[in-house]
Design a protein around this motif. Structure first.
Motif, mmCIF file in Angstrom:
data_model
loop_
_atom_site.group_PDB
_atom_site.id
_atom_site.type_symbol
_atom_site.label_atom_id
_atom_site.label_comp_id
_atom_site.label_asym_id
_atom_site.label_seq_id
_atom_site.Cartn_x
_atom_site.Cartn_y
_atom_site.Cartn_z
ATOM 1 N N LEU A 70 0.813 -1.220 0.000
ATOM 2 C CA LEU A 70 0.000 0.000 0.000
ATOM 3 C C LEU A 70 0.845 1.269 0.000
ATOM 4 O O LEU A 70 0.379 2.329 -0.390
ATOM 5 C CB LEU A 70 -0.922 0.020 1.228
ATOM 6 N N PHE A 98 -10.032 -1.986 -3.224
ATOM 7 C CA PHE A 98 -9.144 -1.634 -4.338
ATOM 8 C C PHE A 98 -7.754 -1.277 -3.832
ATOM 9 O O PHE A 98 -7.573 -0.806 -2.716
ATOM 10 C CB PHE A 98 -9.737 -0.472 -5.139
ATOM 11 N N ALA A 100 -3.809 0.389 -5.409
ATOM 12 C CA ALA A 100 -3.242 1.129 -6.543
ATOM 13 C C ALA A 100 -2.509 0.199 -7.483
ATOM 14 O O ALA A 100 -2.469 0.426 -8.685
ATOM 15 C CB ALA A 100 -2.301 2.210 -6.023
ATOM 16 N N ILE A 101 -1.907 -0.839 -6.926
ATOM 17 C CA ILE A 101 -1.125 -1.741 -7.768
ATOM 18 C C ILE A 101 -1.541 -3.180 -7.506
ATOM 19 O O ILE A 101 -2.203 -3.480 -6.514
ATOM 20 C CB ILE A 101 0.398 -1.578 -7.529
ATOM 21 N N LEU A 109 8.043 -3.952 -7.370
ATOM 22 C CA LEU A 109 8.498 -2.775 -6.610
ATOM 23 C C LEU A 109 9.507 -3.177 -5.544
ATOM 24 O O LEU A 109 10.491 -2.477 -5.300
ATOM 25 C CB LEU A 109 7.304 -2.093 -5.929
#
Lengths: 152, 426
Positions: A70, A98, A100-101, A109
């Motif tokens: 997150l 939901f 973001a990724i 990442l």
């Protein structure tokens, strides 16, 4: 017709979740005792007395088990070896709110962030208590920003 | 909006019995300024000092650098939402004291860097070795939390700069520059054949030591919005940043934003400078997604043909930079990004933490990891207590002869990502 069905379908979990108005379910992975103390009573905190790089490794394990990042694993304006502390927020596998990724992007990442540890080799280890507290405070501040965003 | 900036050239700063500006000289009585600082009960002491270009002086740890200004015509006052009311600024007339700066110093955390050398090789890297600096070192009350100390020093700097700016209120400017932007329709009618170009300014907004304020609002909380670029000349954006010294944007650089300055120089000639878009650099990934989406959307709605995007800081803000670039390009708007590099001490590593083929026009402010030797100077304003642990230093930093081996990262403004410095890369 199909559209109507989907909209009202009890199996459309995402919409159901949004209607519930619930929060994202996540845990805070940290090696910072100040973060653990701050959030221990209100959030799920996984504290370990390990290095910041090892925290990224633990996050990687969680991600391989379906968790999603997150907050960004790199600091802003502090190089990876400059601070001994790191705190990461991971959305739990069973949560469906939901993010973001994706899980795959989370894994990528972490790999990039671990690469940054190899790039900056000017490691500074300190036992200065005042300095360690300062690093903890900054990590707490950055983590609190992420927690506030996750909880809104 | 139309703003006149009247420049008052300051040629010297001297301590004196009374505070005034006369013949280009700023006379300062520290006793006039102390109450301005100490009205905040979180500060128990302040020491003022003067550092001039060429002197053997090192200022550290630097927190902020501020240019004193005073608003003499038009709505509002300098630093709206912080010092003045939250009126919309950026029109009318403002007087600026050129050639000088207020520098705030104070060790808020142990690893905080920020070095300004007034002479020697370090002076070549910081733009603030060329200004006459009125330095204020603020001492906190005992056991003050770092958050409160940062805020107290930040606000004290603005109050002192505003107080000094007031000394110029009745003076005649040595030179006047006029900056004027059009409304959307007016710009299209006035410059129908010129490309429409905007400026996307990314503000560091991560938490303690890494924050920026817009009209008094913590920019973490904003969604991207539009400013007239003249607003920042009146202090609509201020720094709450302590790190990283080389590529944070001190308030002075917001006030004197070189991208805005250069874009105004071309406004109406090679392009129509439409507006400034501000966005943030938050730690939370969904915030990054939202802000970059909104920024790209604004570029599209404004029918821009191109934008210049500037970053602040490094690390996860590199992700914001690339997200902005990629999404704006996807809207059919050309981008040029301005950043700096952390390419390792040998310069051979990848420069940014993120990359994308869309980022095919990049201006660099230099490699922050480049190592420089800063010789011992005669006088230190501030303190060198933690010089081996500041960001950009190592356990080899303090050498036997008193010189410092450091990365450019420690030097205030060295690799500024608005292009305020002179470094680049070959």
């Amino acid at each position: 017709m199909l559209y109507t069905f989907m909209w009202h379908s009890p199996f459309n979990f995402r919409n159901c979740y949004l209607f519930r108005g619930g929060r994202v379910k996540y845990r805070i992975l940290t090696n910072n005792p100040m973060v653990a103390e701050e959030f221990n009573l209100t959030h799920e905190v996984a504290y370990s007395d390990i290095s910041a790089k090892e925290i990224l490794g633990r996050a990687s394990e969680g991600i391989s088990n379906g968790e999603i990042l997150l907050n960004h694993p790199l600091y802003g304006s502090l190089k990876p070896n400059e601070t001994p502390y790191r705190s990461l927020l991971l959305r739990k596998k069973e949560d469906i709110s939901f993010t973001a990724i994706t899980n795959e992007e989370s894994a990528a990442l972490i790999v990039k962030a671990l690469g940054a540890y190899e790039k900056f080799t000017d490691k500074k280890e300190t036992t200065d208590t005042k300095l360690l507290k300062d690093y903890q405070v900054v990590d707490l501040s950055l983590t609190a920003s992420a927690v506030a965003a996750a909880d809104r | 909006m139309r703003l006149e900036i009247g420049k008052i050239n300051i040629t010297d700063i001297r301590f004196a019995d009374s505070s005034k500006i006369e013949g280009g000289v700023l006379y300062v009585n520290p006793e006039d300024l102390k109450p301005v600082v100490l009205e905040d009960d979180k500060l128990k002491g302040v020491v003022f000092d003067i550092a001039k270009p060429g002197e053997s002086v090192r200022i550290t740890p630097v927190k902020d650098v501020i240019e004193p200004r005073v608003k003499v015509e038009g709505k509002g006052g300098i630093f709206p939402g912080m010092i003045a009311k939250v009126d919309t600024v950026g029109s009318g007339k403002t007087l600026a004291l050129k050639g000088m700066a207020v520098v705030t110093a104070g060790k808020i955390v142990g690893f905080q860097e920020g070095i300004i050398d007034m002479t020697g090789p370090g002076a070549d890297y910081t733009p603030f070795s060329k200004t006459l600096n009125l330095v204020m070192v603020c001492e906190p009350v005992d056991d003050l939390k770092q958050h409160d100390y940062e805020k107290a020093v930040r606000m004290a700097g603005f109050r002192v700069a505003a107080k000094i700016g007031e000394l110029a209120r009745d003076l005649t400017a040595d030179e006047t520059c006029v900056y004027e932007t059009c409304g959307i329709k007016e710009g299209i009618e006035k410059y129908p054949d010129l490309p429409r170009v905007g400026y996307v300014s990314m503000l560091q907004t991560q938490g303690l030591l890494h924050d920026t304020y817009v009209y008094g609002v913590d920019a973490k909380q904003i969604i991207p919005t539009i400013l007239s670029p003249t607003e920042i000349m009146d202090g609509a954006i201020v720094s709450g940043n302590c790190v990283s010294a080389c590529d944070k944007n001190p308030t002075y650089i917001h006030q004197n934003n070189p991208v805005v300055e250069d874009m105004f120089a071309e406004h109406g000639k090679s392009f129509n400078f439409v507006c400034q878009i501000i966005t943030n650099e938050n730690v939370y990934l969904a915030d990054k997604e939202r802000s970059s989406n909104m920024t790209a959307k604004l570029c599209r709605i404004l029918d821009l043909d191109g934008v210049i995007v500037t970053q602040e800081g490094f690390g996860n803000p590199d992700t914001d930079l690339i997200m902005n670039c990629k999404k704006i390009e996807a809207e059919g708007v050309k981008t040029v990004i301005v950043t700096d590099e952390y390419a390792g001490r040998d310069g051979k590593s990848q420069s940014l933490a993120d990359a994308d083929p869309a980022a095919d026009a990049v201006v660099t402010g230099g490699n922050a990891n480049e190592v420089v030797i800063l010789p011992k100077l005669d006088k230190v304003i501030g303190m060198l207590d933690y010089v081996n642990v500041i960001a950009g230093a190592s356990d080899k930093t303090l050498r036997d002869d008193g010189s410092l081996e450091v990365e450019l990262q420690v030097i205030t403004g060295a690799t500024n990502e608005m292009g305020f410095g002179r470094l680049s890369a070959r």
